[in-house]
Design a protein around this motif. Structure first.
Motif, PDB file in Angstrom:
ATOM      1  N   VAL A  11       0.850  -1.174   0.000  1.00 53.87           N
ATOM      2  CA  VAL A  11       0.000   0.000   0.000  1.00 53.87           C
ATOM      3  C   VAL A  11       0.887   1.225   0.000  1.00 53.87           C
ATOM      4  O   VAL A  11       2.064   1.187   0.324  1.00 53.87           O
ATOM      5  N   ALA A  12       0.297   2.361  -0.365  1.00 54.24           N
ATOM      6  CA  ALA A  12       1.030   3.607  -0.338  1.00 54.24           C
ATOM      7  C   ALA A  12       0.987   4.168   1.076  1.00 54.24           C
ATOM      8  O   ALA A  12      -0.010   4.065   1.774  1.00 54.24           O
ATOM      9  N   ARG A  13       2.113   4.772   1.488  1.00 57.30           N
ATOM     10  CA  ARG A  13       2.138   5.367   2.814  1.00 57.30           C
ATOM     11  C   ARG A  13       2.576   6.814   2.674  1.00 57.30           C
ATOM     12  O   ARG A  13       3.363   7.175   1.803  1.00 57.30           O
ATOM     13  N   ALA A  14       2.065   7.645   3.571  1.00 55.52           N
ATOM     14  CA  ALA A  14       2.364   9.060   3.534  1.00 55.52           C
ATOM     15  C   ALA A  14       3.699   9.318   4.219  1.00 55.52           C
ATOM     16  O   ALA A  14       3.967   8.799   5.300  1.00 55.52           O
ATOM     17  N   VAL A  15       4.534  10.112   3.590  1.00 60.75           N
ATOM     18  CA  VAL A  15       5.836  10.483   4.150  1.00 60.75           C
ATOM     19  C   VAL A  15       5.808  11.977   4.437  1.00 60.75           C
ATOM     20  O   VAL A  15       5.566  12.775   3.532  1.00 60.75           O
ATOM     21  N   PRO A  16       6.048  12.380   5.701  1.00 57.60           N
ATOM     22  CA  PRO A  16       5.987  13.807   6.032  1.00 57.60           C
ATOM     23  C   PRO A  16       7.050  14.601   5.284  1.00 57.60           C
ATOM     24  O   PRO A  16       8.130  14.099   4.969  1.00 57.60           O
ATOM     25  N   THR A  17       6.742  15.861   5.023  1.00 57.72           N
ATOM     26  CA  THR A  17       7.716  16.760   4.424  1.00 57.72           C
ATOM     27  C   THR A  17       8.676  17.263   5.498  1.00 57.72           C
ATOM     28  O   THR A  17       8.454  17.072   6.702  1.00 57.72           O
ATOM     29  N   ASP A  18       9.762  17.918   5.048  1.00 58.81           N
ATOM     30  CA  ASP A  18      10.731  18.446   6.004  1.00 58.81           C
ATOM     31  C   ASP A  18      10.103  19.474   6.931  1.00 58.81           C
ATOM     32  O   ASP A  18      10.419  19.524   8.129  1.00 58.81           O
ATOM     33  N   GLU A  19       9.207  20.294   6.406  1.00 63.12           N
ATOM     34  CA  GLU A  19       8.564  21.302   7.257  1.00 63.12           C
ATOM     35  C   GLU A  19       7.693  20.643   8.318  1.00 63.12           C
ATOM     36  O   GLU A  19       7.663  21.078   9.480  1.00 63.12           O
ATOM     37  N   GLU A  20       6.993  19.605   7.931  1.00 61.53           N
ATOM     38  CA  GLU A  20       6.176  18.881   8.914  1.00 61.53           C
ATOM     39  C   GLU A  20       7.045  18.220   9.974  1.00 61.53           C
ATOM     40  O   GLU A  20       6.705  18.221  11.170  1.00 61.53           O
ATOM     41  N   ARG A  21       8.167  17.665   9.567  1.00 58.95           N
ATOM     42  CA  ARG A  21       9.091  17.080  10.547  1.00 58.95           C
ATOM     43  C   ARG A  21       9.623  18.154  11.486  1.00 58.95           C
ATOM     44  O   ARG A  21       9.793  17.921  12.683  1.00 58.95           O
ATOM     45  N   ARG A  22       9.928  19.324  10.938  1.00 62.90           N
ATOM     46  CA  ARG A  22      10.470  20.398  11.760  1.00 62.90           C
ATOM     47  C   ARG A  22       9.451  20.846  12.801  1.00 62.90           C
ATOM     48  O   ARG A  22       9.803  21.080  13.978  1.00 62.90           O
ATOM     49  N   ILE A  23       8.198  20.955  12.412  1.00 59.46           N
ATOM     50  CA  ILE A  23       7.147  21.346  13.357  1.00 59.46           C
ATOM     51  C   ILE A  23       6.985  20.295  14.452  1.00 59.46           C
ATOM     52  O   ILE A  23       6.875  20.610  15.645  1.00 59.46           O
ATOM     53  N   ALA A  24       6.985  19.005  14.047  1.00 56.15           N
ATOM     54  CA  ALA A  24       6.844  17.933  15.034  1.00 56.15           C
ATOM     55  C   ALA A  24       8.039  17.897  15.983  1.00 56.15           C
ATOM     56  O   ALA A  24       7.883  17.655  17.195  1.00 56.15           O
ATOM     57  N   LEU A  25       9.249  18.145  15.479  1.00 53.02           N
ATOM     58  CA  LEU A  25      10.445  18.145  16.329  1.00 53.02           C
ATOM     59  C   LEU A  25      10.376  19.269  17.353  1.00 53.02           C
ATOM     60  O   LEU A  25      10.691  19.062  18.539  1.00 53.02           O
TER      61      LEU A  25
END
Length: 430
Positions: A11-25
């Motif tokens: 199945v396809a899985r969603a991969v967060p963008t760098d900006e989304e990773r930065r916000i989560a971090l």
């Protein structure tokens, strides 16, 4: 929230963008730091009031352990990416200072674990490349897509090819394969086979038919040619009589030869052609005469002009065919691609052979270039800027590492509480 989608095995899985990773971090860092601040506040309150409220000693011990655990794990996590508080503490900022060593280790790990024969060949044998490729190619949309991409690539190659260079190649090939060999023996052998098969009769019939048609349609032209050769003192009626008689005789002779398969002229033509084809193969004088004609042709600038015209014509026709989706070339390419796909998907023996070829080719590439492939990883990491590398790696794993700080805070609180409880119990027993 914007995400990119990458297809996985099933199945396809969603991969967060760098900006989304930065916000989560950032969110996780605030949470971990907030827990440390809470532990510090609880410690201060419990430390101040533990004399009045004895059980707050347990709270103080838990808060104290939480702060120790949180600070220790903050130091450990921070030391991976940078120097804590900017202090030059040994064995900190591990990723930026040991980037090249990490890249070399990663390259060696990929070479040993991912590019081994067992891993690569096992994976290739398990996926059934030929059947998957055949099923994909058999679909009309995919066949059209592949044909279109191949056509674009071919047109690009045509654009890159220099006309002068191609013309030189065509001219050299023409000189080498057309003009260097002796013409006479080859022409004699081919013509001899045609004569032996009586193919000259059809050509002679065509010539006779064309001659009859022309004589019937242009009697005045034939008569004029005859009249011009008669003496000028001859009376006009004699000219007309001779012209008419000559025209009828020639026309009758052409018809007689055409209608009679056994006519002596046909036999004479056959004999002459037989002798001529033999002379082309064995008579030095005839061969020399043909070679002389060939030499004159080779010296002519028409050879270069022929090469230019041939390439220009071929290039124009090929470009037009590649450009037109409905051209015979594109249609044939689509059909060929689809037929190959159907065969790969349905023919077990062919699919097995293709799988074996692909596996053998991949095995050769892996065995021969395994080190170079892994070296790409090492060289790529070496070219990375240390600061940029640190930031990118922290974006990938930093959020998960913040859980270490949170867990350290919780575990430190439990450990501090347990140690204080044990110590208090021992003190009461003593």
């Amino acid at each position: 929230m914007t995400t990119t989608t990458r297809p996985g095995p099933a199945v396809a899985r969603a991969v967060p963008t760098d900006e989304e990773r930065r916000i989560a971090l950032r969110s996780m860092k605030r949470l971990a730091t907030g827990l440390l601040a809470v532990a510090a506040v609880v410690f201060a309150v419990a430390f101040a009031l533990q004399e009045q409220v004895p059980w707050l000693g347990y709270v103080r011990a838990a808060a104290e352990g939480a702060m120790v655990g949180a600070i220790a794990d903050w130091f450990a996590v921070t030391a991976l990416f940078r120097r804590p508080l900017g202090l030059p503490i040994p064995h900190t900022a591990i990723i930026p200072t040991r980037k090249d060593e990490i890249g070399a280790s990663l390259g060696a790990f990929v070479e040993d674990e991912f590019l081994s024969d067992d891993v690569v060949l096992g994976k290739l044998r398990s996926i059934g490349i030929a059947r998957r490729l055949g099923g994909w190619l058999a679909q009309p949309a995919n066949a059209e897509r592949l044909t279109a991409e191949a056509s674009v690539a071919a047109r690009g190659v045509l654009t890159l090819l220099g006309d002068a260079d191609v013309e030189d190649v065509v001219e050299r090939l023409a000189r080498r394969h057309l003009f260097e060999p002796e013409w006479a023996p080859t022409i004699g052998r081919v013509a001899g086979r045609l004569v032996a098969d009586d193919r000259q009769h059809a050509v002679l019939d065509v010539v006779l038919d064309r001659a009859e048609t022309w004589l019937e349609a242009h009697p005045e032209a034939f008569e004029r040619m005859v009249s011009e050769r008669l003496p000028r003192w001859m009376p006009g009626f004699v000219d007309r009589f001779v012209d008419d008689r000559a025209h009828r005789e020639v026309l009758g002779f052409v018809r007689a030869v055409r209608d009679d398969p056994e006519h002596p002229l046909r036999a004479a033509v056959d004999d002459w052609l037989t002798e001529f084809t033999d002379a082309l193969q064995h008579d030095p004088a005839t061969i020399a005469r043909v070679e002389s004609m060939k030499a004159e042709l080779v010296a002519s600038p028409r050879v270069r002009e022929f090469a230019a015209e041939a390439w220009a014509s071929a290039k124009s026709a090929l470009d037009a065919a590649l450009r037109d989706p409905e051209s015979e070339l594109r249609t044939a390419m689509r059909q060929a691609v689809a037929e190959v796909g159907v065969r790969l998907a349905s023919d077990e023996r062919l699919a097995a052979k293709v799988d074996e070829w692909v596996t053998d080719a991949a095995a050769y590439v892996v065995r021969t270039y395994r080190h170079e492939i892994a070296g790409v990883i090492t060289e790529t990491v070496e070219r990375w800027d240390p600061k940029e590398t640190t930031e990118k790696l922290e974006l990938q794993v930093g959020r998960d590492l913040q859980f270490i700080r949170i867990n350290g805070t919780v575990v430190g609180a439990l450990a501090g509480l347990a140690i204080f409880a044990v110590a208090s119990g021992v003190q009461l027993l003593v």
